[in-house]
Design a protein around this motif. Structure first.
Motif, PDB file in Angstrom:
ATOM      1  N   LYS A  20      47.838  40.199  49.675  1.00 22.19           N
ATOM      2  CA  LYS A  20      47.725  40.668  48.297  1.00 22.19           C
ATOM      3  C   LYS A  20      48.431  39.698  47.351  1.00 22.19           C
ATOM      4  O   LYS A  20      47.942  39.404  46.253  1.00 22.19           O
ATOM      5  CB  LYS A  20      48.321  42.069  48.166  1.00 22.19           C
ATOM      6  N   TYR A  21      49.581  39.202  47.775  1.00 26.29           N
ATOM      7  CA  TYR A  21      50.314  38.220  46.978  1.00 26.29           C
ATOM      8  C   TYR A  21      49.477  36.950  46.803  1.00 26.29           C
ATOM      9  O   TYR A  21      49.424  36.380  45.701  1.00 26.29           O
ATOM     10  CB  TYR A  21      51.644  37.891  47.665  1.00 26.29           C
ATOM     11  N   GLN A  23      46.249  36.793  46.851  1.00 30.92           N
ATOM     12  CA  GLN A  23      45.168  37.123  45.924  1.00 30.92           C
ATOM     13  C   GLN A  23      45.662  37.077  44.483  1.00 30.92           C
ATOM     14  O   GLN A  23      44.985  36.554  43.592  1.00 30.92           O
ATOM     15  CB  GLN A  23      44.627  38.515  46.252  1.00 30.92           C
ATOM     16  N   ARG A  24      46.862  37.602  44.246  1.00 29.90           N
ATOM     17  CA  ARG A  24      47.428  37.603  42.895  1.00 29.90           C
ATOM     18  C   ARG A  24      47.677  36.175  42.397  1.00 29.90           C
ATOM     19  O   ARG A  24      47.631  35.917  41.192  1.00 29.90           O
ATOM     20  CB  ARG A  24      48.738  38.395  42.888  1.00 29.90           C
ATOM     21  N   ARG A  25      47.926  35.260  43.323  1.00 30.51           N
ATOM     22  CA  ARG A  25      48.156  33.861  42.951  1.00 30.51           C
ATOM     23  C   ARG A  25      46.851  33.085  42.785  1.00 30.51           C
ATOM     24  O   ARG A  25      46.870  31.900  42.460  1.00 30.51           O
ATOM     25  CB  ARG A  25      49.013  33.169  44.010  1.00 30.51           C
ATOM     26  N   TRP A 261      53.665  46.725  42.925  1.00 32.45           N
ATOM     27  CA  TRP A 261      52.579  46.118  42.144  1.00 32.45           C
ATOM     28  C   TRP A 261      52.279  46.878  40.852  1.00 32.45           C
ATOM     29  O   TRP A 261      51.411  46.499  40.089  1.00 32.45           O
ATOM     30  CB  TRP A 261      51.305  46.032  42.992  1.00 32.45           C
ATOM     31  N   GLU A 263      50.844  49.745  40.279  1.00 38.50           N
ATOM     32  CA  GLU A 263      49.542  50.393  40.197  1.00 38.50           C
ATOM     33  C   GLU A 263      49.750  51.902  40.231  1.00 38.50           C
ATOM     34  O   GLU A 263      50.696  52.396  40.833  1.00 38.50           O
ATOM     35  CB  GLU A 263      48.638  49.951  41.357  1.00 38.50           C
TER      36      GLU A 263
END
Length: 284
Positions: A20-21, A23-25, A261, A263
Motif C-alpha cells: 500500500k505504501y 502504491q501511495r508512492r 491511512w 480512511e
C-alpha cells in the motif's frame, strides 16, 4: 501454535501495508512484484550456494513452479482489477479465496474439522465480506465499463487464482516437503519473478529506480513473511490457519486504514471486525 498463527498474520499484514505504501508512492505494481520475487529467490540461492544445502528433487520443482505461476497470475490480475473494477468487490473476492484451501484441506487431505469450527469458518466468511465491502474506495476511471458478466468473470478469476495459490502452499506440507520448504520457496520466487518480468517487458512498463528499491525492500521482508507462513502451515491445521489468518489480516487492514491511512471505517466494517473476532475464537 498460537505463536506461529500470530506471527504469520502479523507478517502478512505488514506485507500488505508495504504494498500500500508503494502504491501511495506511485510505484508500478508489476515491477515491484517481480523485483520482490527475484530478490527473494536470489537471497535463498546465495544461501544455498554458500552452504551447499540445496537438494533438487522433482516434487520441489513441481510444487514450486505450480505455486509460482499461481502467485504471479493472482497478483497481476488483482493489481489490474484494482485499476478498472470496484475495489470492494476485488478485495472481497481476494479475501474469500481462503475458502478454497479450507475446502481442499477437508475434502482432499482429510483434515479433521468440528461443527463449531464449521460455524466459525462460516462466520469468518461473513466477516470478511462485511469488512471488505465496508471499505469505501473508488476504482479507476475505466471502472464504469466493468460490470455484469465481465465483472463477475474478473472477480471469479481473482477468487480462483488466489485460492489455487493457497492450495499449492498447503501442498508443501501434505507432500512431506516441510524440511525443504525454503527450497520450494526459492523455486516459487524465481518462477513468479521470471514470469512477472516477462509481463513487464511485454507491456513495456518503465522500470524506475524507486520501483526497484521498493521491490528489493519488500523482497527482503517477504523472505521472512513467506517463511513464517510455511512454518505455520507445517504446525497448524490448514482449516484453522486460513480462517484465523484471513480474519486477522483484514481486521488489521481495517484498523490501519482508519488510524494510519486516515480512511473512514464504515459501520459494516466495524460489525465485520466484531464478527471476525468471534469467528476466530470458534475456529480455535
Amino acid at each position: 501454535m498460537i505463536f506461529w498463527l500470530v506471527s504469520s498474520a502479523a507478517a502478512s499484514f505488514l506485507f500488505g501495508q508495504l504494498f500500500k505504501y508503494a502504491q501511495r508512492r506511485g510505484c508500478n505494481a508489476p515491477v515491484v512484484v517481480s523485483t520482490n520475487y527475484l530478490v527473494l529467490g536470489a537471497l535463498l540461492l546465495v544461501y544455498y550456494l554458500v552452504t551447499d544445502g540445496f537438494e533438487p528433487s522433482l516434487p520441489v520443482f513441481k510444487i514450486g513452479i505450480a505455486t509460482g505461476i499461481a502467485f504471479i497470475l493472482s497478483l497481476l490480475v488483482m493489481t489490474r482489477a484494482l485499476e478498472i473494477a470496484d475495489v470492494a468487490g476485488v478485495l472481497t473476492a481476494f479475501r474469500l479465496s481462503i475458502l478454497l484451501p479450507i475446502g481442499a484441506s477437508v475434502f482432499i487431505w482429510s483434515n479433521p474439522i468440528t461443527r463449531v469450527q464449521i460455524a466459525g469458518i462460516g462466520m469468518a466468511a461473513a466477516a470478511l465480506f462485511l469488512m471488505t465491502r465496508g471499505r469505501s474506495s473508488t476504482a479507476g476511471p475505466s471502472a464504469a465499463g466493468i460490470s455484469g458478466n465481465r465483472a463477475l468473470l474478473l472477480l471469479s478469476a481473482i477468487f480462483t487464482l488466489q485460492g489455487i495459490g493457497h492450495i499449492c502452499i498447503n501442498w508443501v506440507h501434505h507432500h512431506g516437503l516441510d524440511p525443504q520448504r525454503m527450497q520450494v520457496l526459492m523455486v516459487v520466487a524465481f518462477t513468479s519473478g521470471g514470469l512477472g518480468s516477462l509481463v513487464v517487458l511485454a507491456r513495456r512498463i518503465p522500470v524506475r529506480r524507486k520501483d526497484l528499491y521498493m521491490g528489493t525492500a519488500i523482497g527482503i521482508y517477504n523472505l521472512g513473511a513467506l517463511g513464517t507462513m510455511l512454518t505455520a502451515l507445517s504446525i497448524v491445521p490448514a482449516t484453522v490457519f486460513w480462517s484465523i489468518q484471513g480474519c486477522a489480516v483484514v481486521m488489521l487492514d481495517n484498523f490501519a486504514a482508519q488510524f494510519v491511512w486516515r480512511e473512514t471505517l464504515s459501520r459494516p466494517a466495524v460489525v465485520g471486525a466484531a464478527l471476525g473476532a468471534l469467528a476466530m475464537l470458534l475456529v480455535l
